[in-house]
Design an enzyme around this catalytic site. Structure first.
Site, PDB file in Angstrom:
ATOM      1  N   ARG A  70       1.331 -22.780  73.945  1.00 50.06           N
ATOM      2  CA  ARG A  70       2.482 -21.979  73.180  1.00 50.06           C
ATOM      3  C   ARG A  70       2.929 -20.745  74.161  1.00 50.06           C
ATOM      4  O   ARG A  70       2.169 -20.272  74.706  1.00 50.06           O
ATOM      5  CB  ARG A  70       2.073 -21.654  71.822  1.00 50.06           C
ATOM      6  CG  ARG A  70       1.989 -22.722  70.860  1.00 50.06           C
ATOM      7  CD  ARG A  70       1.782 -22.320  69.338  1.00 50.06           C
ATOM      8  NE  ARG A  70       0.222 -21.675  69.416  1.00 50.06           N
ATOM      9  CZ  ARG A  70      -0.065 -20.371  69.286  1.00 50.06           C
ATOM     10  NH1 ARG A  70       0.871 -19.386  69.340  1.00 50.06           N
ATOM     11  NH2 ARG A  70      -1.189 -20.149  69.420  1.00 50.06           N
ATOM     12  N   TYR A 198       5.140 -29.119  74.973  1.00 47.27           N
ATOM     13  CA  TYR A 198       3.735 -29.169  74.402  1.00 47.27           C
ATOM     14  C   TYR A 198       3.828 -28.762  73.025  1.00 47.27           C
ATOM     15  O   TYR A 198       4.273 -27.646  72.585  1.00 47.27           O
ATOM     16  CB  TYR A 198       3.214 -28.021  75.515  1.00 47.27           C
ATOM     17  CG  TYR A 198       1.620 -28.103  75.372  1.00 47.27           C
ATOM     18  CD1 TYR A 198       1.120 -28.927  76.232  1.00 47.27           C
ATOM     19  CD2 TYR A 198       0.917 -27.457  74.532  1.00 47.27           C
ATOM     20  CE1 TYR A 198      -0.331 -29.094  75.898  1.00 47.27           C
ATOM     21  CE2 TYR A 198      -0.211 -27.481  74.568  1.00 47.27           C
ATOM     22  CZ  TYR A 198      -0.941 -28.201  74.930  1.00 47.27           C
ATOM     23  OH  TYR A 198      -2.356 -28.462  74.889  1.00 47.27           O
ATOM     24  N   LYS A 207       3.707 -25.796  63.814  1.00 50.48           N
ATOM     25  CA  LYS A 207       3.723 -24.314  63.541  1.00 50.48           C
ATOM     26  C   LYS A 207       5.246 -23.881  63.234  1.00 50.48           C
ATOM     27  O   LYS A 207       5.266 -22.799  62.442  1.00 50.48           O
ATOM     28  CB  LYS A 207       3.174 -23.616  65.025  1.00 50.48           C
ATOM     29  CG  LYS A 207       1.788 -24.013  65.245  1.00 50.48           C
ATOM     30  CD  LYS A 207       0.956 -23.828  64.267  1.00 50.48           C
ATOM     31  CE  LYS A 207      -0.567 -23.876  64.470  1.00 50.48           C
ATOM     32  NZ  LYS A 207      -1.360 -24.004  65.403  1.00 50.48           N
ATOM     33  N   HIS A 227      -2.316 -20.363  58.350  1.00 53.40           N
ATOM     34  CA  HIS A 227      -3.059 -20.816  59.428  1.00 53.40           C
ATOM     35  C   HIS A 227      -4.466 -20.825  59.195  1.00 53.40           C
ATOM     36  O   HIS A 227      -5.362 -20.543  59.563  1.00 53.40           O
ATOM     37  CB  HIS A 227      -2.871 -20.049  60.631  1.00 53.40           C
ATOM     38  CG  HIS A 227      -3.278 -20.612  62.092  1.00 53.40           C
ATOM     39  ND1 HIS A 227      -3.802 -19.990  62.853  1.00 53.40           N
ATOM     40  CD2 HIS A 227      -3.323 -21.812  62.364  1.00 53.40           C
ATOM     41  CE1 HIS A 227      -3.827 -20.574  64.052  1.00 53.40           C
ATOM     42  NE2 HIS A 227      -3.661 -22.003  63.668  1.00 53.40           N
ATOM     43  N   SER A 249      -6.201 -19.337  66.618  1.00 53.87           N
ATOM     44  CA  SER A 249      -6.184 -20.450  67.692  1.00 53.87           C
ATOM     45  C   SER A 249      -7.252 -20.559  68.534  1.00 53.87           C
ATOM     46  O   SER A 249      -7.717 -19.425  69.244  1.00 53.87           O
ATOM     47  CB  SER A 249      -4.812 -20.398  68.436  1.00 53.87           C
ATOM     48  OG  SER A 249      -3.534 -20.484  67.735  1.00 53.87           O
ATOM     49  N   CYS A 251     -10.386 -20.701  67.738  1.00 52.27           N
ATOM     50  CA  CYS A 251     -11.504 -19.973  67.363  1.00 52.27           C
ATOM     51  C   CYS A 251     -12.565 -20.669  65.965  1.00 52.27           C
ATOM     52  O   CYS A 251     -13.057 -20.244  65.370  1.00 52.27           O
ATOM     53  CB  CYS A 251     -11.091 -18.751  66.240  1.00 52.27           C
ATOM     54  SG  CYS A 251     -10.360 -17.401  67.919  1.00 52.27           S
ATOM     55  N   ASP A 276      -5.841 -27.314  60.166  1.00 50.41           N
ATOM     56  CA  ASP A 276      -4.978 -25.992  60.928  1.00 50.41           C
ATOM     57  C   ASP A 276      -3.923 -25.303  59.968  1.00 50.41           C
ATOM     58  O   ASP A 276      -3.943 -24.200  60.213  1.00 50.41           O
ATOM     59  CB  ASP A 276      -4.338 -26.929  61.944  1.00 50.41           C
ATOM     60  CG  ASP A 276      -3.630 -25.850  63.199  1.00 50.41           C
ATOM     61  OD1 ASP A 276      -4.393 -25.074  63.550  1.00 50.41           O
ATOM     62  OD2 ASP A 276      -2.449 -25.598  63.407  1.00 50.41           O
ATOM     63  N   ARG A 365      -5.921 -30.905  74.525  1.00 46.40           N
ATOM     64  CA  ARG A 365      -5.731 -31.519  73.101  1.00 46.40           C
ATOM     65  C   ARG A 365      -5.947 -32.692  73.066  1.00 46.40           C
ATOM     66  O   ARG A 365      -5.646 -33.655  73.952  1.00 46.40           O
ATOM     67  CB  ARG A 365      -4.474 -30.815  72.699  1.00 46.40           C
ATOM     68  CG  ARG A 365      -4.189 -29.470  72.678  1.00 46.40           C
ATOM     69  CD  ARG A 365      -4.765 -28.696  71.513  1.00 46.40           C
ATOM     70  NE  ARG A 365      -4.850 -27.158  71.687  1.00 46.40           N
ATOM     71  CZ  ARG A 365      -5.156 -26.444  70.591  1.00 46.40           C
ATOM     72  NH1 ARG A 365      -5.420 -27.048  69.494  1.00 46.40           N
ATOM     73  NH2 ARG A 365      -5.126 -25.216  70.601  1.00 46.40           N
TER      74      ARG A 365
END
Ligand code: GTP
Ligand code: SPV
Ligand code: MN
Length: 587
Positions: A70, A198, A207, A227, A249, A251, A276, A365
């Protein structure tokens, strides 16, 4: 195909006239369509096939090396007033934003197919779900949206019945970082994204819609778009508690959402609802209920192995798309922390050379449908969602934040969420390992001024007396050598056990200046390889460090000026005073 809905048809026509695609494809979401897309991408080299024997139906996509995460510095919230976007967002006036984006989109789909993807975030029959349509020229985006959302004909039916939808326009453009922007127009419920293929930049349902636009809508409508992972924890008696956790993100949300209980915790089961994003609504009885707007995962690959996350490890052995991992000589996907196999090629398709960096990009990913996950909860499709017992904030902190503590009230919990800090990760472009404030793990995702967002959170007790308890966790404390103090992963269930027993009023705790902490004896350490001194260290509140922390928190909060709710300052002062008192008592 086209649509009965005039507003949708005319928008698609208008976009087509502007971007000039070679053809328009309305996505139905059928399996056949998905297979055709894969064929197309294999033919153009956008995808390659991975080892069919070990990884059936798995594909590899290598993105442009300049397009791997991002881009917060290129992400804008375009509200009429700059203050409504707040210091937490980059802002541009809507007219300027449109002008800049429209110039980029002009003729950009020449020679390309324009895909129209109707999608529904949340179970199709849920009153809490919201729909959108993404227009994109990227077949990779379509394939990912197919795996991660409820998209196609059924979503279109709901959109036609409701008449409203979020408009997302995306083009990969030239993948030129100087011609790359992601802009949000919350008042118009629209998104324009150009120049990146991406993840969160391009899969607009995720998002852009389900957090930035949805958080803005949620404030107006009295709910929360967060989130957060959502997980069901079933104890040996069969009672299930649902917990929602906001971690920044990279974590640990995906890992926690599908964790496997340690051997010694017999009879425990863990059910994944989401990894998420959570949409949280108060029901008629005042219970906070959660749905996961997504139906698949776009998860961090590195570090995934049979020990850390067996569910994820297993679910990505078939029907998965890998983005930016390395490969072995026999064409299996490979990444750092896989613990088996040897890399032959890296994420840029080059012969692997240890000295040239990792084989897999740190933000590589996997994309899989949630149905691949052995622990996927059947309630993930329940229109009414699941009741939340606890909200857990967390971050990646080498120091300061103890393993776990509980807020003394909802308002205190909002302060804990608002002051959460974490070290930055590879999920965004920029430096890694820098501590920054990431309130509620929403720094990159809140579609409006954080001060108003905290006020919105603080308004919930006016509407309910049955709100969840709030906690903060930190799995990432380190010693001087840089080793993690807490074993993490599956063992985190031991901390969650204390959390849900606190919610039930069964577990003990010690009251400290920063909140309630477990005594070492309150954490189940059966068969856990941890030294008592280490556990003590994990459960210590260092008063001086915390005084400095609370000074930093006040400074941060004050940067929001007049819009900051007084209540947060009051909460901060209560803790700062309690820390001063405990230091005075100790000396
Ligand atoms: P996003 O998809 O970016 O939102 O990330 P996420 O929050 O879902 O993070 P994820 O679960 O993918 O974990 C990110 C990284 O943290 C991985 O490399 C994990 O192996 C690592 N990790 C996850 N949980 C733990 C833990 O309990 N302890 C330690 N030490 N590392 C962890
Ligand atoms: C995150 O960065 O929090 C992610 C990955 O979950 S992305 O979809 O790129 O936002
Ligand atoms: Mn995320």
């Amino acid at each position: 195909m086209t649509s009965k809905l005039e507003s949708l048809r005319s928008w698609v026509d208008q976009v087509a006239a502007h971007t000039q695609p070679e053809a328009i494809h309305w996505c139905t979401g059928s399996e056949e369509e998905f297979r055709d897309l894969l064929e197309l991408m294999l033919a153009t080299g956008t995808l390659t096939t991975l080892n069919k024997a070990t990884h059936p139906n798995c594909y590899l996509h290598l993105s442009s090396p300049n397009d791997v995460a991002r881009v917060e510095h290129l992400t804008f919230v375009c509200t009429p007033e700059e203050d409504d976007a707040g210091p937490n967002n980059h802002w541009m006036a809507p007219a300027d934003g449109h002008q800049q984006m429209d110039a980029l989109f002009d003729g950009c789909m020449k020679g390309r197919i324009m895909y129209v993807i109707p999608y529904c975030m949340g179970p199709l029959g849920s009153p809490y779900a919201r729909c959108g349509v993404e227009i994109t020229d990227s077949p990779y985006v379509v394939a990912n949206m197919k795996l991660m959302t409820r998209m196609g004909s059924k979503a279109l039916e709901r959109i036609e019945a409701e008449g409203t939808f979020v408009r997302g326009l995306h083009s990969t453009g030239e993948l030129d970082p100087d011609r790359r922007f992601i802009m949000h127009f919350p008042e118009e419920l629209s998104i324009k994204s150009y120049g990146s293929g991406y993840g969160g930049n391009a899969l607009l349902g995720k998002k852009c819609h389900a957090l930035r636009i949805a958080s803005y809508q949620a404030r107006q409508e009295g709910w929360l778009a967060e989130h957060m992972l959502i997980v069901g924890l079933e104890n040996p008696d069969g009672a299930v508690h649902y917990v929602a956790c906001a971690f920044p993100s990279a974590c640990g949300k995906t890992n926690l959402a599908m964790l496997i209980p340690p051997e010694t915790m017999k009879g425990w089961r863990v059910w994944t609802l989401g990894d998420d994003i959570a949409w949280l609504h108060l029901d008629e009885g005042g219970k906070l209920r959660a749905i996961n707007p997504e139906s698949g995962y776009f998860g961090v690959v590195p570090g995934t192995n049979e020990k850390t996350n067996k569910n994820a490890y297993d679910m990505i052995t078939h029907d998965a798309i890998f983005t930016n991992v390395g490969t072995t000589a026999d064409n299996q996907p490979w990444w750092e922390g896989k613990k088996t196999g040897t890399p032959a090629r890296d994420w840029q398709g080059r012969a692997y050379d240890e000295t040239a960096g990792p084989a897999a990009h740190p933000n590589s990913r996997f994309t899989v449908a949630a149905t691949n996950n052995p622990s996927y909860s059947t309630l993930a499709d329940a229109p009414e969602g699941v009741p939340i017992s606890a909200i857990v904030f967390g971050g990646r902190r080498k120091q300061v934040a103890p393993l776990v503590y509980q807020a003394k009230s909802w308002e205190h919990g909002v302060l804990i969420g608002a002051s959460t800090a974490s070290e930055t990760t590879a999920a965004m472009v920029g430096d890694v390992g820098v501590v920054r404030r990431d309130p509620m793990a929403m720094k990159p995702f809140c579609g409006y001024n954080f001060a108003d967002y905290w006020a919105h959170w603080l308004s919930f007790p006016e509407r309910s007396e049955h709100l969840p308890d709030m906690f903060h966790v930190n799995w990432f404390r380190q010693n001087e050598k840089g080793d993690f103090l807490w074993p993490g992963f599956g063992e985190n269930l031991r901390v969650l056990e204390w959390i849900i027993e606190r919610c039930e009023g069964r577990a003990d705790a010690e009251e400290t200046a920063i909140g309630y902490l477990p005594h070492a004896s309150d954490i189940n350490t059966d068969n856990l390889d941890i030294r008592p001194e280490t556990l003590d260290e994990l459960l210590t509140v260092d008063t001086e460090q915390w005084q400095a922390e609370m000074t930093g928190v006040l400074e941060y909060l004050e940067s929001y000026g007049d819009r900051l709710p007084e209540e947060l300052k009051r909460q901060q002062k209560m803790i700062a005073d309690a820390l001063d008192a405990s230091l005075a008592k100790a000396s």
